[in-house]
Design an enzyme around this catalytic site. Structure first.
Site, short mmCIF file in Angstrom:
data_model
loop_
_atom_site.label_atom_id
_atom_site.label_comp_id
_atom_site.label_asym_id
_atom_site.label_seq_id
_atom_site.Cartn_x
_atom_site.Cartn_y
_atom_site.Cartn_z
N GLU A 113 0.71 -1.20 0.10
CA GLU A 113 -0.01 -0.02 -0.39
C GLU A 113 0.58 1.33 -0.18
O GLU A 113 2.43 1.12 -0.12
CB GLU A 113 -1.08 0.07 1.53
CG GLU A 113 -2.20 -0.81 1.28
CD GLU A 113 -2.75 -1.22 2.07
OE1 GLU A 113 -3.76 -1.42 2.78
OE2 GLU A 113 -2.15 -0.51 3.63
N HIS A 241 -8.72 9.49 3.88
CA HIS A 241 -8.01 8.66 3.03
C HIS A 241 -8.96 8.90 0.84
O HIS A 241 -9.21 9.69 0.85
CB HIS A 241 -9.43 7.20 2.67
CG HIS A 241 -8.62 6.27 2.15
ND1 HIS A 241 -8.78 5.52 0.60
CD2 HIS A 241 -8.07 5.05 2.90
CE1 HIS A 241 -7.77 4.55 0.89
NE2 HIS A 241 -7.77 4.04 1.60
N ARG A 288 -0.49 8.84 1.94
CA ARG A 288 -1.79 9.27 1.69
C ARG A 288 -2.30 10.63 1.78
O ARG A 288 -2.90 11.12 1.57
CB ARG A 288 -2.92 8.91 3.14
CG ARG A 288 -3.47 7.58 2.83
CD ARG A 288 -4.07 7.32 3.43
NE ARG A 288 -3.84 4.94 3.52
CZ ARG A 288 -4.47 4.27 4.20
NH1 ARG A 288 -5.78 5.06 5.52
NH2 ARG A 288 -4.26 3.24 4.47
N HIS A 349 -11.01 9.34 6.92
CA HIS A 349 -10.83 8.23 7.61
C HIS A 349 -10.55 7.42 8.65
O HIS A 349 -10.66 6.69 9.52
CB HIS A 349 -9.82 7.39 6.26
CG HIS A 349 -9.80 6.42 6.24
ND1 HIS A 349 -10.59 5.50 6.08
CD2 HIS A 349 -8.70 5.68 6.76
CE1 HIS A 349 -10.51 3.81 6.37
NE2 HIS A 349 -9.02 4.03 6.45
N ARG A 384 -0.75 8.37 9.40
CA ARG A 384 -0.52 6.70 9.73
C ARG A 384 -0.59 6.51 8.38
O ARG A 384 -0.49 6.74 7.36
CB ARG A 384 -1.97 7.08 10.21
CG ARG A 384 -1.46 4.75 10.39
CD ARG A 384 -2.65 4.37 10.74
NE ARG A 384 -3.91 4.49 10.15
CZ ARG A 384 -4.71 3.93 8.75
NH1 ARG A 384 -4.36 2.90 8.96
NH2 ARG A 384 -6.01 4.29 8.27
P1 FAD Z 1 -13.40 -0.22 16.36
O1 FAD Z 1 -12.70 -1.32 16.20
O2 FAD Z 1 -14.13 1.70 15.73
O3 FAD Z 1 -14.23 -0.33 18.02
C1 FAD Z 1 -14.59 1.13 18.86
C2 FAD Z 1 -15.18 -0.05 19.41
O4 FAD Z 1 -16.07 0.83 21.10
C3 FAD Z 1 -16.83 -0.84 19.08
O5 FAD Z 1 -17.13 -2.29 19.93
C4 FAD Z 1 -17.99 0.04 19.89
O6 FAD Z 1 -19.06 -1.01 20.13
C5 FAD Z 1 -17.26 1.07 21.13
N1 FAD Z 1 -17.80 2.27 21.67
C6 FAD Z 1 -17.36 3.49 21.16
N2 FAD Z 1 -17.84 4.39 22.25
C7 FAD Z 1 -18.24 3.29 23.41
C8 FAD Z 1 -18.91 3.80 24.56
N3 FAD Z 1 -19.26 5.83 24.42
N4 FAD Z 1 -19.59 2.72 24.88
C9 FAD Z 1 -19.11 1.19 24.74
N5 FAD Z 1 -19.06 1.53 23.56
C10 FAD Z 1 -18.37 2.37 23.04
N6 FAD Z 1 -6.10 -0.20 9.40
C11 FAD Z 1 -5.83 -1.27 9.23
O7 FAD Z 1 -4.53 -1.30 9.83
N7 FAD Z 1 -5.62 -1.67 7.78
C12 FAD Z 1 -7.23 -1.63 7.40
O8 FAD Z 1 -6.65 -2.53 5.66
C13 FAD Z 1 -7.43 -0.92 7.90
N8 FAD Z 1 -8.56 -0.71 6.52
C14 FAD Z 1 -10.16 0.29 7.32
C15 FAD Z 1 -10.87 0.49 6.01
C16 FAD Z 1 -12.28 1.03 6.54
C17 FAD Z 1 -13.52 1.15 6.05
C18 FAD Z 1 -12.01 1.75 7.66
C19 FAD Z 1 -12.80 2.95 8.49
C20 FAD Z 1 -10.97 1.66 8.62
C21 FAD Z 1 -9.84 1.17 8.24
N9 FAD Z 1 -8.61 0.59 8.74
C22 FAD Z 1 -7.76 -0.11 8.61
C23 FAD Z 1 -8.73 0.97 10.86
C24 FAD Z 1 -9.43 0.46 11.77
O9 FAD Z 1 -9.94 -0.34 11.02
C25 FAD Z 1 -9.56 1.04 12.59
O10 FAD Z 1 -8.53 1.93 13.35
C26 FAD Z 1 -9.53 -0.47 13.75
O11 FAD Z 1 -10.09 -0.76 13.48
C27 FAD Z 1 -9.83 0.66 15.45
O12 FAD Z 1 -10.03 -0.34 16.54
P2 FAD Z 1 -10.13 0.00 18.01
O13 FAD Z 1 -9.76 -1.37 18.55
O14 FAD Z 1 -9.46 0.95 17.96
O15 FAD Z 1 -11.88 0.72 17.59
C1 SIN Z 2 -7.04 0.79 3.26
O1 SIN Z 2 -7.36 -0.55 2.91
O2 SIN Z 2 -7.21 1.15 2.25
C2 SIN Z 2 -7.24 1.14 4.48
C3 SIN Z 2 -5.67 0.44 4.91
C4 SIN Z 2 -5.62 1.50 6.75
O3 SIN Z 2 -6.12 2.11 6.39
O4 SIN Z 2 -4.54 1.56 7.31
#
Ligand code: FAD
Ligand code: SIN
Length: 525
Positions: A113, A241, A288, A349, A384
């Site tokens: 990427e 993004h 990015r 994003h 990032r």
């Molecule tokens: P999340 O997975 O967002 O989980 C948040 C949790 O907190 C949820 O369960 C929610 O219900 C809970 N929560 C929030 N507020 C409250 C509250 N007040 N009370 C109770 N529960 C609450 N990153 C990569 O490294 N590679 C990728 O390929 C990639 N692709 C992506 C594609 C998309 C479309 C998106 C949106 C993001 C992508 N990212 C990628 C970024 C990555 O997915 C996220 O940064 C990461 O998954 C965040 O994980 P997390 O556990 O911090 O939070």
């Molecule tokens: C993507 O697949 O382009 C998302 C990857 C990322 O957010 O790290």
């Protein structure tokens, strides 16, 4: 009602669940999420998870790529930690049943990427996040020591403030005793007391009118820590993004993974011309921030709402095999990506900043840890590197468990926390006021606090937000607590923090670009 747990975990994405699975070896665990276990940013991740696996890649190259993308603002210790510990955390994911694609010889099929000098992205087709999320959920559901609370919304973390003490930014030892939590199905507010609390509440995309994030991404954890007087850092670095599918009105915006550019797709203006080489010698695979700004500039010059991503020159069967999810989704919108160009535009994003944590995942508040997108470890710096987020979340959740487990025996519950005072009235016009104010926050942020900023726009945004802040605090004081009013308060706090920290940065660096200070200051990085 009061409940007591050794570990209170707020958030069920990769950070929260991986923490829960490991913490359960040391004590009683409550895992909360505000909707279902599955609904998280993690579930939406497409491209994959970055880790060095074998030659010609090595830790030095991954570190170097991360530092370059971060534009001189990364914390080297955090970068080295995540990258060096990544392979062992990939092993953990495999042990939990996550299935990464492999080639015919059984080696990982690695994607590349933007900003990566090597192929190093492990993936499951083009829906890696869903594979990770569902595998972790299977583990959690089978675990006898983890109590899961779906549809439980954390309102506030508990500190000395809730014992009637004055807590300011200068209070030396702020402590976290758990959280007040709203059961969204009964509307009762519970007190969750804990010895250790982990915030894993994810991103902030809902602050903008278009985002790749699901609607749960309202920055609740960051806003709670801000209200509790904890340290929040680097909020000006909001990542856009480059390639969200241009489909006005769709929320969240469907992402066209950067892996598709790593595979060979190129960006074109609407008249079919490639333009990225004008901006960066790495072309469509530049980091990015650079690609998003280049697209934004081309769109502004031409008055267009999108540019094209062209993958038609690649082998169509291979494209369908590698990107089945993207192929199907685009086809549903009338675009056959093997024959047609894909209309795309930059889209909110990710947030690089958040709750400041140290190398053990400790926040500035005692007994409170943070991991994943709501935290700021210093890994990402000002921008990032693609696919460094999932790996950061699991590495820091691991560090936090190790640190918390060592302290657990010395910690006790604070039994003096009073029940939530739930006086208030539910006004008939309340919901429309909340919904409208929410839309106004999104508009302010999308109009004035986007990819290109200026002092004038930021000050205007702050002035508009100030009005919404006052109105909302007034409404909150006299309302019955609901998820909607809490989320509105939270997005206002997040918008405030982004604007305030953007105004303080008198330079352009990484994701923060301002026409008033177009250059990078020299003293950093
Ligand atoms: P999340 O997975 O967002 O989980 C948040 C949790 O907190 C949820 O369960 C929610 O219900 C809970 N929560 C929030 N507020 C409250 C509250 N007040 N009370 C109770 N529960 C609450 N990153 C990569 O490294 N590679 C990728 O390929 C990639 N692709 C992506 C594609 C998309 C479309 C998106 C949106 C993001 C992508 N990212 C990628 C970024 C990555 O997915 C996220 O940064 C990461 O998954 C965040 O994980 P997390 O556990 O911090 O939070
Ligand atoms: C993507 O697949 O382009 C998302 C990857 C990322 O957010 O790290």
């Amino acid at each position: 009602m009061t409940r007591k747990f050794d570990f209170l975990i707020i958030g069920s994405g990769i950070a929260g669940i991986s923490f829960a699975l490991k913490a359960a070896k040391h004590g009683k665990v409550a895992l909360l999420c505000k909707t279902t276990l599955s609904e998280s940013n993690t579930s939406y991740a497409q491209g994959g998870i970055a880790s060095v696996t074998h030659d010609p890649d090595n830790f030095e190259k991954h570190i170097e790529d991360t530092l370059i993308a971060g534009d001189g603002h990364c914390d080297l210790a955090a970068v080295a930690k995540v990258i060096q510990e990544a392979p062992s955390q990939i092993e953990e994911l495999l042990n939990w049943g996550v299935d990464f694609d492999r080639d015919e010889e059984g080696n990982f099929d690695l994607h590349r990427e933007g900003g990566h000098s090597e192929h190093r992205i492990l993936h499951h087709k083009d829906n890696t996040g869903y594979e990770i999320q569902e595998s972790l959920i299977r583990q959690v559901k089978a675990h006898p020591e983890i109590e899961v609370y779906e549809h439980y919304f954390a309102i506030e973390i508990l500190t000395q403030h809730h014992l009637g003490e004055l807590v300011t930014h200068h209070t030396p030892n702020i402590e976290c005793y758990g959280a007040y939590v709203l059961n969204l199905q009964t509307n009762n507010i519970h007190t969750f007391l804990s010895k250790v609390t982990m915030l894993a509440t994810g991103g902030i995309g809902s602050v903008y009118s278009t985002t790749t994030n699901p609607e749960i991404a309202t920055g609740d954890g960051i806003a709670m820590v801000h209200r509790a007087r904890g340290v929040i850092k680097d909020m000006e670095f909001v990542q856009f993004h480059p390639t969200g599918l241009y489909h006005p009105g769709e929320r969240p915006t469907f992402l066209i993974s950067e892996a598709i550019r790593g595979y060979g797709a190129v960006l074109r203006t609407q008249d079919g011309k490639q333009f990225m080489q004008k901006y960066d010698e790495r072309g469509s695979l530049a980091p990015r921030d650079i690609v998003s700004r280049a697209i934004d500039n081309e769109m502004k010059i031409r008055g267009h709402n999108f540019v094209y991503l062209d993958v038609t020159r690649m082998d169509s069967e291979e494209t369908k095999t590698h990107f089945p999810n993207i192929y199907t989704k685009c086809l549903e919108s009338g675009i056959d990506i093997t024959k047609d160009f894909i209309p795309v535009s930059p889209i909110q994003h990710y947030l690089c900043g958040g709750i400041k944590v140290d190398l053990s995942g400790r926040s500035s508040i005692n007994r409170l840890y943070a991991a994943g997108e709501c935290s700021c470890t210093g890994l990402h710096g000002a921008n990032r590197l693609a696919s460094n987020s999932l790996i950061e979340a699991i590495v820091y959740a691991d560090a936090a468990v190790k640190d918390a487990a060592k302290r657990l025996d010395s910690l006790t519950y604070n039994e003096f926390i009073p029940d939530w005072n739930d006086e208030g009235t539910s006004l008939p016009e309340e919901m429309v006021l909340i919904t409208q104010s929410f839309r106004e926050v999104e508009q302010i942020m999308s109009t004035y606090v986007g990819i290109v900023r200026s002092n004038l726009r930021l000050v205007r945004a702050m002035n508009r937000l100030e009005i919404l802040y006052r109105e909302t605090e007034h409404l909150f004081e006299k309302s019955v607590v609901s998820r909607e009013i809490c989320e509105l308060r939270n997005v206002i706090s997040i918008a405030y923090l982004i604007i305030k920290q953007a105004l303080l940065r008198k330079e352009s660096r990484g994701l923060h670009y301002t026409v008033d200070y177009p250059d990078r200051m020299r003293h950093e990085g």
